[in-house]
Design an enzyme around this catalytic site. Structure first.
Site, PDB file in Angstrom:
ATOM      1  N   GLN A  88      37.754  35.800  37.358  1.00  0.00           N
ATOM      2  CA  GLN A  88      37.779  34.348  37.250  1.00  0.00           C
ATOM      3  C   GLN A  88      36.811  34.018  36.122  1.00  0.00           C
ATOM      4  OE1 GLN A  88      36.926  34.390  41.466  1.00  0.00           O
ATOM      5  NE2 GLN A  88      38.541  32.874  41.781  1.00  0.00           N
ATOM      6  N   GLY A  94      37.617  29.236  38.663  1.00  0.00           N
ATOM      7  CA  GLY A  94      37.166  29.548  40.019  1.00  0.00           C
ATOM      8  C   GLY A  94      35.931  30.417  40.099  1.00  0.00           C
ATOM      9  N   GLN A  95      35.300  30.726  38.980  1.00  0.00           N
ATOM     10  CA  GLN A  95      34.088  31.549  38.988  1.00  0.00           C
ATOM     11  C   GLN A  95      32.971  30.788  39.701  1.00  0.00           C
ATOM     12  OE1 GLN A  95      31.952  32.029  35.244  1.00  0.00           O
ATOM     13  NE2 GLN A  95      31.862  34.227  35.599  1.00  0.00           N
ATOM     14  N   HIS A  99      27.964  34.724  36.313  1.00  0.00           N
ATOM     15  CA  HIS A  99      27.739  36.090  35.837  1.00  0.00           C
ATOM     16  C   HIS A  99      29.108  36.755  35.958  1.00  0.00           C
ATOM     17  CE1 HIS A  99      24.852  39.814  36.038  1.00  0.00           C
ATOM     18  NE2 HIS A  99      25.966  40.108  35.360  1.00  0.00           N
ATOM     19  N   HIS A 101      32.207  38.794  36.626  1.00  0.00           N
ATOM     20  CA  HIS A 101      32.437  39.837  37.619  1.00  0.00           C
ATOM     21  C   HIS A 101      33.928  40.034  37.838  1.00  0.00           C
ATOM     22  CE1 HIS A 101      31.921  36.027  39.815  1.00  0.00           C
ATOM     23  NE2 HIS A 101      32.723  36.512  40.754  1.00  0.00           N
ATOM     24  N   HIS A 103      36.747  41.296  40.545  1.00  0.00           N
ATOM     25  CA  HIS A 103      37.052  41.573  41.952  1.00  0.00           C
ATOM     26  C   HIS A 103      38.003  42.768  41.997  1.00  0.00           C
ATOM     27  CE1 HIS A 103      35.582  37.678  43.618  1.00  0.00           C
ATOM     28  NE2 HIS A 103      35.818  37.275  42.376  1.00  0.00           N
TER      29      HIS A 103
END
Length: 187
Positions: A88, A94-95, A99, A101, A103
């Site tokens: 995201q 939707g983050q 930082h 990342h 999923h």
């Protein structure tokens, strides 16, 4: 087993060193405080870059090689047949933690059939269930002193539960590296 490193590892503003189960030169993998499905983990760059476009070439290469290695391990360890791999990239996507990342979510046939099918995972990632930042905030010492209510059946895991899973996955990563090294030496 102590954490993999004595150097503090941060995911955004959150200290996550005990949750980390794999470290590389530029990336780390950690267990998720509130996994959407068993084995849902995160891979993030060590440098707290907010967006994918903020990474340099070495960081991008390391991040995606780490995603591949960790994905292979969690798929095997959790008996999955497939993976969802999602980023995201920014708040509008939707983050929830600023930082970058990735999923990694192990999947099995019909695992979300009762929730509308395999694509239900995308709604889960976008919704409150996938709000990693909120769950980390609620577990941190800086959370508000009033109680928060979580009516869902998925409860945030304890630090001990996450550390235990991190230890198991770290052992699996070591075993996978031994296997990969022996396979490569026979080429």
């Amino acid at each position: 087993m102590p954490p993999l490193t004595n150097t503090p590892v941060y995911f955004g503003n959150f200290l996550v060193t005990p949750q980390v189960f794999h470290l590389t030169a530029h990336s780390f993998a950690l267990v998720n405080i509130k996994p959407l499905l068993p084995g849902h983990v995160l891979v993030s760059p060590r440098r707290p870059a907010k967006r994918l476009s903020d990474l340099n070439h070495a960081e991008i290469s390391d991040l995606f090689l780490t995603v591949q290695q960790v994905g292979r391990m969690v798929e095997r360890f959790y008996g999955a047949s497939s993976l969802n791999i999602a980023i995201q990239d920014g708040p509008a996507a939707g983050q929830s933690v600023p930082h970058l990342h990735t999923h990694i979510i192990p999947r099995q046939s019909l695992d979300l059939e009762d929730q509308g099918g395999s694509d239900a995972i995308y709604g889960m990632l976008e919704g409150e269930d996938g709000d990693v930042g909120k769950h980390l905030w609620e577990k941190s010492n800086r959370r508000p002193k009033f109680p928060s209510v979580d009516d869902s059946s998925r409860q945030p895991r304890t630090a001990e539960e996450m550390a235990d899973e991190a230890r198991k996955l770290a052992d699996e990563m070591k075993q996978q590296q031994i296997t990969d090294d022996s396979s490569n030496s026979s080429l």
